[in-house]
Scaffold this motif. Structure first.
Motif, PDB file in Angstrom:
ATOM      1  N   THR A 253       0.875  -1.517   0.076  1.00 52.74           N
ATOM      2  CA  THR A 253      -0.392  -0.384  -0.051  1.00 52.74           C
ATOM      3  C   THR A 253       0.923   1.194  -0.475  1.00 52.74           C
ATOM      4  O   THR A 253       2.170   0.840   0.310  1.00 52.74           O
ATOM      5  CB  THR A 253      -0.564  -0.349   0.715  1.00 52.74           C
ATOM      6  OG1 THR A 253       0.282  -0.362   2.081  1.00 52.74           O
ATOM      7  CG2 THR A 253      -1.808  -1.572   1.372  1.00 52.74           C
ATOM      8  N   GLY A 254       0.012   2.729  -0.374  1.00 51.65           N
ATOM      9  CA  GLY A 254       1.402   3.591   0.371  1.00 51.65           C
ATOM     10  C   GLY A 254       1.381   3.470   0.742  1.00 51.65           C
ATOM     11  O   GLY A 254       2.547   3.764   1.495  1.00 51.65           O
ATOM     12  N   MET A 255       0.585   3.724   2.345  1.00 55.87           N
ATOM     13  CA  MET A 255       1.471   3.584   3.537  1.00 55.87           C
ATOM     14  C   MET A 255       2.111   2.508   4.144  1.00 55.87           C
ATOM     15  O   MET A 255       3.967   2.996   4.761  1.00 55.87           O
ATOM     16  CB  MET A 255      -0.151   2.914   4.675  1.00 55.87           C
ATOM     17  CG  MET A 255      -1.152   4.376   5.259  1.00 55.87           C
ATOM     18  SD  MET A 255       0.004   6.004   4.315  1.00 55.87           S
ATOM     19  CE  MET A 255       0.953   6.484   6.317  1.00 55.87           C
TER      20      MET A 255
ATOM     21  N   PHE B 170      -0.922  13.729   4.351  1.00 57.45           N
ATOM     22  CA  PHE B 170      -2.141  12.905   4.761  1.00 57.45           C
ATOM     23  C   PHE B 170      -2.798  11.932   6.108  1.00 57.45           C
ATOM     24  O   PHE B 170      -1.634  11.712   6.670  1.00 57.45           O
ATOM     25  CB  PHE B 170      -2.249  11.510   4.323  1.00 57.45           C
ATOM     26  CG  PHE B 170      -3.135  10.441   3.507  1.00 57.45           C
ATOM     27  CD1 PHE B 170      -4.191  10.680   2.615  1.00 57.45           C
ATOM     28  CD2 PHE B 170      -2.805   8.795   3.999  1.00 57.45           C
ATOM     29  CE1 PHE B 170      -4.925   9.375   2.354  1.00 57.45           C
ATOM     30  CE2 PHE B 170      -3.402   8.152   3.144  1.00 57.45           C
ATOM     31  CZ  PHE B 170      -4.719   8.292   3.232  1.00 57.45           C
TER      32      PHE B 170
ATOM     33  N   CYS C  68      -0.820   9.640   6.835  1.00 56.58           N
ATOM     34  CA  CYS C  68       1.476   9.807   7.288  1.00 56.58           C
ATOM     35  C   CYS C  68       0.936  10.633   8.238  1.00 56.58           C
ATOM     36  O   CYS C  68       2.263  10.824   9.288  1.00 56.58           O
ATOM     37  CB  CYS C  68       1.452  10.529   5.769  1.00 56.58           C
ATOM     38  SG  CYS C  68       1.854   9.191   4.710  1.00 56.58           S
TER      39      CYS C  68
ATOM     40  N   GLU D 185       3.934  16.079   1.273  1.00 52.88           N
ATOM     41  CA  GLU D 185       3.786  16.372   0.317  1.00 52.88           C
ATOM     42  C   GLU D 185       3.052  17.308  -0.375  1.00 52.88           C
ATOM     43  O   GLU D 185       3.111  18.436  -0.107  1.00 52.88           O
ATOM     44  CB  GLU D 185       1.724  15.129   0.540  1.00 52.88           C
ATOM     45  CG  GLU D 185       0.917  16.165   1.470  1.00 52.88           C
ATOM     46  CD  GLU D 185       0.223  14.972   2.391  1.00 52.88           C
ATOM     47  OE1 GLU D 185      -0.168  14.113   2.461  1.00 52.88           O
ATOM     48  OE2 GLU D 185      -0.589  15.510   1.521  1.00 52.88           O
TER      49      GLU D 185
ATOM     50  N   ASP E 230       5.544  12.441  -1.044  1.00 55.63           N
ATOM     51  CA  ASP E 230       4.470  12.029  -1.356  1.00 55.63           C
ATOM     52  C   ASP E 230       4.228  12.862  -2.641  1.00 55.63           C
ATOM     53  O   ASP E 230       3.650  13.878  -2.575  1.00 55.63           O
ATOM     54  CB  ASP E 230       4.017  11.687  -0.245  1.00 55.63           C
ATOM     55  CG  ASP E 230       2.196  11.139  -0.599  1.00 55.63           C
ATOM     56  OD1 ASP E 230       1.751  10.838  -1.238  1.00 55.63           O
ATOM     57  OD2 ASP E 230       2.005  11.069   0.673  1.00 55.63           O
TER      58      ASP E 230
ATOM     59  N   VAL F 192       1.604  11.554  -4.389  1.00 53.30           N
ATOM     60  CA  VAL F 192       0.795  10.896  -4.730  1.00 53.30           C
ATOM     61  C   VAL F 192      -0.215  11.918  -5.523  1.00 53.30           C
ATOM     62  O   VAL F 192      -0.986  11.451  -6.909  1.00 53.30           O
ATOM     63  CB  VAL F 192      -0.188  10.320  -3.850  1.00 53.30           C
ATOM     64  CG1 VAL F 192      -1.625   9.981  -4.062  1.00 53.30           C
ATOM     65  CG2 VAL F 192       0.246   9.170  -2.746  1.00 53.30           C
ATOM     66  N   PHE F 193      -0.428  12.961  -5.124  1.00 52.83           N
ATOM     67  CA  PHE F 193      -1.873  13.897  -5.659  1.00 52.83           C
ATOM     68  C   PHE F 193      -0.602  14.292  -7.049  1.00 52.83           C
ATOM     69  O   PHE F 193      -2.061  14.494  -7.694  1.00 52.83           O
ATOM     70  CB  PHE F 193      -2.518  15.291  -4.967  1.00 52.83           C
ATOM     71  CG  PHE F 193      -3.348  14.958  -3.722  1.00 52.83           C
ATOM     72  CD1 PHE F 193      -3.105  14.045  -3.373  1.00 52.83           C
ATOM     73  CD2 PHE F 193      -4.110  16.080  -3.490  1.00 52.83           C
ATOM     74  CE1 PHE F 193      -4.084  13.134  -2.520  1.00 52.83           C
ATOM     75  CE2 PHE F 193      -4.970  14.977  -2.784  1.00 52.83           C
ATOM     76  CZ  PHE F 193      -5.225  14.229  -1.803  1.00 52.83           C
TER      77      PHE F 193
ATOM     78  N   SER G 189       1.118   6.319  -3.657  1.00 52.51           N
ATOM     79  CA  SER G 189       0.207   5.732  -3.145  1.00 52.51           C
ATOM     80  C   SER G 189      -0.480   5.183  -4.513  1.00 52.51           C
ATOM     81  O   SER G 189      -1.188   6.090  -5.121  1.00 52.51           O
ATOM     82  CB  SER G 189      -0.763   5.525  -2.571  1.00 52.51           C
ATOM     83  OG  SER G 189      -2.369   4.875  -2.115  1.00 52.51           O
TER      84      SER G 189
ATOM     85  N   THR H 163      -2.890   2.967  -5.642  1.00 52.63           N
ATOM     86  CA  THR H 163      -3.397   2.869  -4.766  1.00 52.63           C
ATOM     87  C   THR H 163      -4.448   4.375  -5.989  1.00 52.63           C
ATOM     88  O   THR H 163      -5.902   3.136  -6.176  1.00 52.63           O
ATOM     89  CB  THR H 163      -3.967   3.072  -3.910  1.00 52.63           C
ATOM     90  OG1 THR H 163      -3.553   2.563  -2.557  1.00 52.63           O
ATOM     91  CG2 THR H 163      -5.561   2.679  -3.213  1.00 52.63           C
ATOM     92  N   LYS H 164      -4.257   5.134  -5.987  1.00 53.18           N
ATOM     93  CA  LYS H 164      -4.699   5.671  -6.511  1.00 53.18           C
ATOM     94  C   LYS H 164      -4.504   6.305  -8.247  1.00 53.18           C
ATOM     95  O   LYS H 164      -5.204   5.442  -8.604  1.00 53.18           O
ATOM     96  CB  LYS H 164      -4.083   7.601  -6.088  1.00 53.18           C
ATOM     97  CG  LYS H 164      -4.219   7.497  -5.097  1.00 53.18           C
ATOM     98  CD  LYS H 164      -5.004   7.027  -3.897  1.00 53.18           C
ATOM     99  CE  LYS H 164      -5.111   6.692  -1.858  1.00 53.18           C
ATOM    100  NZ  LYS H 164      -4.291   7.702  -1.403  1.00 53.18           N
TER     101      LYS H 164
ATOM    102  N   GLY I  34      -1.820  -0.757  -3.767  1.00 53.49           N
ATOM    103  CA  GLY I  34      -0.644  -0.892  -3.821  1.00 53.49           C
ATOM    104  C   GLY I  34       0.556   0.626  -3.453  1.00 53.49           C
ATOM    105  O   GLY I  34       0.190   1.761  -3.054  1.00 53.49           O
TER     106      GLY I  34
ATOM    107  N   LEU J 127      -9.099   8.580  -3.962  1.00 55.20           N
ATOM    108  CA  LEU J 127      -9.515   9.122  -4.944  1.00 55.20           C
ATOM    109  C   LEU J 127      -8.822   8.656  -6.193  1.00 55.20           C
ATOM    110  O   LEU J 127      -8.691   7.809  -5.251  1.00 55.20           O
ATOM    111  CB  LEU J 127      -8.391  10.910  -4.574  1.00 55.20           C
ATOM    112  CG  LEU J 127      -8.066  10.926  -3.568  1.00 55.20           C
ATOM    113  CD1 LEU J 127      -6.328  10.905  -4.526  1.00 55.20           C
ATOM    114  CD2 LEU J 127      -7.682  10.989  -2.234  1.00 55.20           C
TER     115      LEU J 127
HETATM  116  C1  LIG Z   1      -3.974   7.538  -0.286  1.00 60.36           C
HETATM  117  C2  LIG Z   1      -2.787   7.969   0.072  1.00 60.36           C
HETATM  118  C3  LIG Z   1      -1.779   7.888   1.124  1.00 60.36           C
HETATM  119  C4  LIG Z   1      -1.938   6.352   1.235  1.00 60.36           C
HETATM  120  O1  LIG Z   1      -1.587   5.471   0.720  1.00 60.36           O
HETATM  121  P1  LIG Z   1      -2.860   3.725   0.721  1.00 60.36           P
HETATM  122  O2  LIG Z   1      -2.737   2.718  -0.746  1.00 60.36           O
HETATM  123  O3  LIG Z   1      -4.122   3.931   0.643  1.00 60.36           O
HETATM  124  O4  LIG Z   1      -1.709   3.227   1.965  1.00 60.36           O
HETATM  125  C5  LIG Z   1      -0.553   8.275   1.416  1.00 60.36           C
HETATM  126  N1  LIG Z   1      -0.976   9.348   0.666  1.00 60.36           N
HETATM  127  C6  LIG Z   1      -1.329  10.133  -0.209  1.00 60.36           C
HETATM  128  C7  LIG Z   1      -0.846  11.694  -0.609  1.00 60.36           C
HETATM  129  C8  LIG Z   1      -2.542   9.684  -0.753  1.00 60.36           C
HETATM  130  O5  LIG Z   1      -3.546  10.164  -1.297  1.00 60.36           O
END
Ligand SMILES: *Cc1c(COP(=O)(O)O)cnc(C)c1O
Length: 403
Positions: free
Chosen positions: A93-95, A119, A122, A162, A191, A193-194, A213, A215-216, A226, A345
């Motif tokens: 996962t991202g975490m 997040f 985090c 982030e 981080d 992700v966004f 993450s 996942t996004k 992931g 998201l």
């Molecule tokens: C979703 C997210 C995470 C965590 O990711 P997971 O895959 O849910 O564990 C960490 N940082 C940001 C900015 C996120 O949006």
């Protein structure tokens, strides 16, 4: 893998979109077109000698999927090539990626500085978990370069932030903060992700480690969890790889396969979502009942100049505020008929959430206001629908804000 020489799995001349389709491919003897899904826990050896050599790392190949797997490797290699990183390790996962990059490196007596706009999970790692293991933590206003400088102590080992942040889309000046870190022998984790790897290149701006993450937007269709950590070979193999192998937050080969295919369509998805987001942000700004729109691609974003400098696109996330506080926001959310309520998201489906009562409800009202999260704020993750349908849905829903 017979065609490796003629058809390399990495070519520095490839443009990003090509690297995201062909990067990291290793084919089995069957010569499959699409990457194979090696859904296996273990690997068999031809002889006892081969097993011995494999364990001594004298024979290339895999031993056990917690350590590594061909499908996971293809995903790691593709992301690594695209990001321009020396190494990548996928995580469950991202975490798991965030935890691995911090706890594998720091130890009791160390100190971490993080932007407070983090997040939720985090923030838990930095504020609650690290101190439990004797790692001191300081949270700063990520926008304030003097605050980063003032927070540095002799035992500071890592900076973490982030940008854009969740949910208020505040930016951190990556190059400037990384310079402060480098001047003090501190590693910086971003981080990303966004922004996604399409819109922001933290390593090129001086960051040491990038976490996702996946996942996004990398999955991009709301299916699998992931994560990934990218950085210098030394950091990844000495710290992150050992952490993942021994403590076990490995990515599933199935999820790696989904993410690998997600990377192929990332550029066209992100491009479409950015175009839609820019139009929706402008539409929202013109609606009666909307008091504020926060979108890094708009000229009225408080850090528009920084956004233009470090992000070649506004992104897929929009935050907006409606009249009437929580009641107004709830009226709007409950009136949506296409955009669904979800704290997730980065999906193909547009999703909205009310941060004050969901993702950020555990913070005190003072902490929320410090982060710019008002009771009327709504976070919107733009998907792949037709912009006209999203516009109609939002226009109708915002009309309900005042009753
Ligand atoms: C979703 C997210 C995470 C965590 O990711 P997971 O895959 O849910 O564990 C960490 N940082 C940001 C900015 C996120 O949006």
């Amino acid at each position: 893998m017979a065609d490796d020489e003629q058809f390399p799995s990495n070519n520095p001349a490839w443009r990003p979109a090509t690297a995201l389709v062909h990067g990291g491919v290793t084919r089995s003897d069957w010569g499959e077109t699409s990457e194979a899904l090696h859904l296996t826990q273990g690997f068999v050896y031809k002889s006892a000698e081969q097993a011995e050599a494999r364990f001594k790392q004298e024979d290339p190949g895999f031993q056990y999927t917690r350590f590594g797997n061909p499908t996971i490797s293809m995903f790691e290699d593709r992301l690594k090539i695209f990001e321009g990183a020396e190494e990548c390790r996928a995580t469950a996962t991202g975490m798991a990626a965030v935890t691995a990059s911090m706890l594998s490196y720091m130890r009791t007596g160390d100190h971490v500085v993080a932007a407070r706009a983090l997040f939720g999970s985090c923030r838990y790692i930095v504020e609650t978990l690290c101190p439990r293991f004797g790692i001191e933590a300081t949270l700063v206003d990520g926008k304030d370069l003097d605050a980063w400088r003032a927070a540095v102590r002799p035992n500071t080992k890592m900076f973490f932030f982030e940008t854009p942040s969740n949910p208020a889309l505040e930016l951190v000046d990556i190059a400037a903060v990384c310079k402060i870190a480098r001047d003090n022998g501190i590693l910086t984790i971003v981080d990303n992700v966004f922004a996604t790897p399409m819109l922001q290149r933290p390593l090129a701006l001086g960051a040491d480690i990038v976490v996702y993450s996946t996942t996004k937007h990398i999955d991009g269709q709301g299916r699998c969890l992931g994560g990934a950590v990218l950085g210098k070979s030394e950091f990844i193999t000495k710290y992150v790889q050992e952490w993942v192998r021994q403590t076990g937050p490995s990515m599933s080969p199935f999820n790696a396969w989904v993410m690998l295919k997600g990377l192929e369509t990332l550029p066209i998805r992100v491009k479409a979502q950015c175009e839609t987001s820019a139009k929706i942000a402008d539409l929202l700004a013109g609606l009666k009942g909307v008091t504020r729109v926060i979108y890094p691609g708009r000229a009225d974003h408080p850090q528009a100049a920084l956004a233009a400098k470090q992000m070649p696109g506004g992104g897929q996330m929009i935050a907006f505020e409606v009249e009437g506080g929580k009641q107004g926001a709830f009226r709007c959310l409950n009136a949506l008929r296409l955009i669904r309520l979800s704290n997730n998201l980065g999906d193909a489906k547009s999703l909205v959430t009310h941060p004050a009562t969901t993702t950020h409800f555990k913070l005190t009202p003072e902490q929320r206001s410090e982060l710019g999260i008002s009771d009327g704020m709504i976070r919107l993750s733009i998907g792949l629908e037709a912009v006209e349908d999203l516009a109609d849905d939002l226009t109708n829903a915002v009309k309900r804000v005042t009753g």
